[in-house]
Scaffold this motif. Sequence first.
Motif, PDB file in Angstrom:
ATOM      1  N   GLY A   1      -0.056 -25.923 -32.809  1.00 36.85           N
ATOM      2  CA  GLY A   1      -0.757 -25.825 -31.526  1.00 36.85           C
ATOM      3  C   GLY A   1      -0.521 -24.491 -30.847  1.00 36.85           C
ATOM      4  O   GLY A   1      -1.434 -23.913 -30.254  1.00 36.85           O
ATOM      5  N   LEU A   2       0.703 -23.966 -30.936  1.00 31.31           N
ATOM      6  CA  LEU A   2       0.980 -22.655 -30.356  1.00 31.31           C
ATOM      7  C   LEU A   2       0.137 -21.575 -31.026  1.00 31.31           C
ATOM      8  O   LEU A   2      -0.410 -20.702 -30.368  1.00 31.31           O
ATOM      9  CB  LEU A   2       2.470 -22.317 -30.506  1.00 31.31           C
ATOM     10  N   LEU A   3       0.034 -21.650 -32.343  1.00 31.52           N
ATOM     11  CA  LEU A   3      -0.767 -20.681 -33.087  1.00 31.52           C
ATOM     12  C   LEU A   3      -2.229 -20.746 -32.660  1.00 31.52           C
ATOM     13  O   LEU A   3      -2.836 -19.746 -32.295  1.00 31.52           O
ATOM     14  CB  LEU A   3      -0.644 -20.918 -34.590  1.00 31.52           C
ATOM     15  N   PHE A   4      -2.806 -21.943 -32.675  1.00 31.02           N
ATOM     16  CA  PHE A   4      -4.206 -22.093 -32.285  1.00 31.02           C
ATOM     17  C   PHE A   4      -4.395 -21.833 -30.796  1.00 31.02           C
ATOM     18  O   PHE A   4      -5.427 -21.321 -30.384  1.00 31.02           O
ATOM     19  CB  PHE A   4      -4.738 -23.478 -32.654  1.00 31.02           C
ATOM     20  N   GLY A   5      -3.391 -22.183 -30.014  1.00 33.54           N
ATOM     21  CA  GLY A   5      -3.476 -21.939 -28.579  1.00 33.54           C
ATOM     22  C   GLY A   5      -3.598 -20.468 -28.262  1.00 33.54           C
ATOM     23  O   GLY A   5      -4.344 -20.055 -27.371  1.00 33.54           O
ATOM     24  N   SER A   6      -2.877 -19.646 -29.014  1.00 32.11           N
ATOM     25  CA  SER A   6      -2.987 -18.208 -28.789  1.00 32.11           C
ATOM     26  C   SER A   6      -4.364 -17.698 -29.210  1.00 32.11           C
ATOM     27  O   SER A   6      -4.876 -16.729 -28.649  1.00 32.11           O
ATOM     28  CB  SER A   6      -1.882 -17.460 -29.540  1.00 32.11           C
ATOM     29  N   LEU A   7      -4.980 -18.342 -30.190  1.00 38.04           N
ATOM     30  CA  LEU A   7      -6.324 -17.949 -30.616  1.00 38.04           C
ATOM     31  C   LEU A   7      -7.369 -18.316 -29.565  1.00 38.04           C
ATOM     32  O   LEU A   7      -8.371 -17.635 -29.403  1.00 38.04           O
ATOM     33  CB  LEU A   7      -6.673 -18.591 -31.962  1.00 38.04           C
ATOM     34  N   VAL A   8      -7.136 -19.429 -28.879  1.00 38.04           N
ATOM     35  CA  VAL A   8      -8.071 -19.862 -27.845  1.00 38.04           C
ATOM     36  C   VAL A   8      -7.975 -18.939 -26.619  1.00 38.04           C
ATOM     37  O   VAL A   8      -8.897 -18.831 -25.839  1.00 38.04           O
ATOM     38  CB  VAL A   8      -7.809 -21.346 -27.468  1.00 38.04           C
ATOM     39  N   MET A   9      -6.868 -18.230 -26.482  1.00 39.67           N
ATOM     40  CA  MET A   9      -6.624 -17.221 -25.452  1.00 39.67           C
ATOM     41  C   MET A   9      -6.846 -17.741 -24.034  1.00 39.67           C
ATOM     42  O   MET A   9      -7.686 -17.228 -23.297  1.00 39.67           O
ATOM     43  CB  MET A   9      -7.457 -15.974 -25.704  1.00 39.67           C
ATOM     44  N   GLY A  10      -6.095 -18.719 -23.661  1.00 40.12           N
ATOM     45  CA  GLY A  10      -6.112 -19.172 -22.287  1.00 40.12           C
ATOM     46  C   GLY A  10      -7.235 -20.128 -21.931  1.00 40.12           C
ATOM     47  O   GLY A  10      -7.281 -20.609 -20.816  1.00 40.12           O
ATOM     48  N   GLN A  11      -8.157 -20.379 -22.824  1.00 36.03           N
ATOM     49  CA  GLN A  11      -9.220 -21.336 -22.535  1.00 36.03           C
ATOM     50  C   GLN A  11      -8.588 -22.709 -22.375  1.00 36.03           C
ATOM     51  O   GLN A  11      -7.792 -23.133 -23.202  1.00 36.03           O
ATOM     52  CB  GLN A  11     -10.231 -21.363 -23.669  1.00 36.03           C
ATOM     53  N   ASP A  12      -8.920 -23.401 -21.303  1.00 35.10           N
ATOM     54  CA  ASP A  12      -8.371 -24.734 -21.087  1.00 35.10           C
ATOM     55  C   ASP A  12      -9.514 -25.739 -21.139  1.00 35.10           C
ATOM     56  O   ASP A  12     -10.401 -25.719 -20.285  1.00 35.10           O
ATOM     57  CB  ASP A  12      -7.653 -24.811 -19.743  1.00 35.10           C
ATOM     58  N   PRO A  13      -9.508 -26.617 -22.130  1.00 33.74           N
ATOM     59  CA  PRO A  13     -10.586 -27.598 -22.241  1.00 33.74           C
ATOM     60  C   PRO A  13     -10.455 -28.770 -21.268  1.00 33.74           C
ATOM     61  O   PRO A  13     -11.238 -29.707 -21.323  1.00 33.74           O
ATOM     62  CB  PRO A  13     -10.485 -28.069 -23.692  1.00 33.74           C
ATOM     63  N   VAL A  14      -9.460 -28.723 -20.371  1.00 30.99           N
ATOM     64  CA  VAL A  14      -9.258 -29.794 -19.392  1.00 30.99           C
ATOM     65  C   VAL A  14      -9.343 -29.205 -17.988  1.00 30.99           C
ATOM     66  O   VAL A  14      -8.712 -28.197 -17.680  1.00 30.99           O
ATOM     67  CB  VAL A  14      -7.882 -30.472 -19.579  1.00 30.99           C
ATOM     68  N   ASN A  15     -10.142 -29.848 -17.137  1.00 33.68           N
ATOM     69  CA  ASN A  15     -10.261 -29.445 -15.736  1.00 33.68           C
ATOM     70  C   ASN A  15      -9.724 -30.578 -14.865  1.00 33.68           C
ATOM     71  O   ASN A  15     -10.210 -31.710 -14.956  1.00 33.68           O
ATOM     72  CB  ASN A  15     -11.722 -29.145 -15.390  1.00 33.68           C
ATOM     73  N   TRP A  16      -8.731 -30.272 -14.031  1.00 35.86           N
ATOM     74  CA  TRP A  16      -8.118 -31.269 -13.152  1.00 35.86           C
ATOM     75  C   TRP A  16      -8.620 -31.116 -11.727  1.00 35.86           C
ATOM     76  O   TRP A  16      -8.821 -29.998 -11.250  1.00 35.86           O
ATOM     77  CB  TRP A  16      -6.600 -31.098 -13.143  1.00 35.86           C
ATOM     78  N   THR A  17      -8.790 -32.248 -11.033  1.00 33.42           N
ATOM     79  CA  THR A  17      -9.024 -32.255  -9.588  1.00 33.42           C
ATOM     80  C   THR A  17      -8.020 -33.217  -8.968  1.00 33.42           C
ATOM     81  O   THR A  17      -7.637 -34.225  -9.572  1.00 33.42           O
ATOM     82  CB  THR A  17     -10.461 -32.689  -9.221  1.00 33.42           C
ATOM     83  N   PHE A  18      -7.583 -32.871  -7.754  1.00 30.71           N
ATOM     84  CA  PHE A  18      -6.550 -33.640  -7.059  1.00 30.71           C
ATOM     85  C   PHE A  18      -7.042 -33.910  -5.638  1.00 30.71           C
ATOM     86  O   PHE A  18      -7.568 -33.016  -4.981  1.00 30.71           O
ATOM     87  CB  PHE A  18      -5.243 -32.842  -7.006  1.00 30.71           C
ATOM     88  N   SER A  19      -6.880 -35.136  -5.175  1.00 31.91           N
ATOM     89  CA  SER A  19      -7.329 -35.479  -3.831  1.00 31.91           C
ATOM     90  C   SER A  19      -6.448 -36.582  -3.252  1.00 31.91           C
ATOM     91  O   SER A  19      -5.634 -37.188  -3.950  1.00 31.91           O
ATOM     92  CB  SER A  19      -8.798 -35.925  -3.848  1.00 31.91           C
ATOM     93  N   TYR A  20      -6.645 -36.820  -1.949  1.00 39.00           N
ATOM     94  CA  TYR A  20      -5.932 -37.894  -1.261  1.00 39.00           C
ATOM     95  C   TYR A  20      -6.957 -38.847  -0.674  1.00 39.00           C
ATOM     96  O   TYR A  20      -7.857 -38.421   0.069  1.00 39.00           O
ATOM     97  CB  TYR A  20      -5.031 -37.333  -0.157  1.00 39.00           C
ATOM     98  N   ASN A  21      -6.856 -40.127  -1.005  1.00 38.96           N
ATOM     99  CA  ASN A  21      -7.747 -41.150  -0.478  1.00 38.96           C
ATOM    100  C   ASN A  21      -7.067 -41.780   0.734  1.00 38.96           C
ATOM    101  O   ASN A  21      -6.129 -42.568   0.580  1.00 38.96           O
ATOM    102  CB  ASN A  21      -8.030 -42.200  -1.562  1.00 38.96           C
ATOM    103  N   GLU A  22      -7.533 -41.407   1.907  1.00 38.25           N
ATOM    104  CA  GLU A  22      -6.926 -41.880   3.157  1.00 38.25           C
ATOM    105  C   GLU A  22      -7.018 -43.403   3.297  1.00 38.25           C
ATOM    106  O   GLU A  22      -6.069 -44.050   3.720  1.00 38.25           O
ATOM    107  CB  GLU A  22      -7.620 -41.198   4.342  1.00 38.25           C
ATOM    108  N   ASP A  23      -8.171 -43.978   2.933  1.00 39.55           N
ATOM    109  CA  ASP A  23      -8.362 -45.425   3.079  1.00 39.55           C
ATOM    110  C   ASP A  23      -7.374 -46.227   2.240  1.00 39.55           C
ATOM    111  O   ASP A  23      -6.868 -47.251   2.672  1.00 39.55           O
ATOM    112  CB  ASP A  23      -9.790 -45.824   2.703  1.00 39.55           C
ATOM    113  N   GLU A  24      -7.118 -45.767   1.033  1.00 43.39           N
ATOM    114  CA  GLU A  24      -6.227 -46.483   0.116  1.00 43.39           C
ATOM    115  C   GLU A  24      -4.795 -45.962   0.152  1.00 43.39           C
ATOM    116  O   GLU A  24      -3.913 -46.512  -0.523  1.00 43.39           O
ATOM    117  CB  GLU A  24      -6.755 -46.392  -1.318  1.00 43.39           C
TER     118      GLU A  24
END
Length: 144
Positions: free
Chosen positions: A11-34
């Motif tokens: 994974g480290l080897l292939f990760g360096s080939l991908v050069m920082g591309q992240d196939p995962v996008n995270w979003t974070f929020s707070y649900n006031e009601d819950e």
Amino acid sequence: MVKQILVFSIGLLFGSLVMGQDPVNWTFSYNEDEKELVFEAEMQSNWVIYSQHTDPDGPVPTYFELEDSEDFKSNAEVEELSIPEKKMDDLFGVEVIKFNNTASFSQKMEFVRDGAKIKGSVTYMTCDNQRCLPPKTVPFEVKT
């Protein structure tokens, strides 16, 4: 354990080939009601992330951590809201629990002061059907 180290090294080897591309996008929020933090991951086609409860001989599990603060309190575990897929994985040689396309998690909060900033991070590993990228930690800050 040897398989996990081998897959991680590849994974480290292939990760360096991908050069920082992240196939995962995270979003974070707070649900006031819950009164809960909400963590959502969207993966590119053919990429997955893993459950918090996957086999220790398999991939790195997703892990959430909150920074200590007097502005909020939570003793609750992070819940997996999405339904994962559980199956034997050829890359790891063990049964894994993974999420495809999207994954949602939440954490109930016992106390949150108005205007609080909740800081923390998520650590996760992502793989497609041929390779894995090294585990990555993404910090977050959510304002209430």
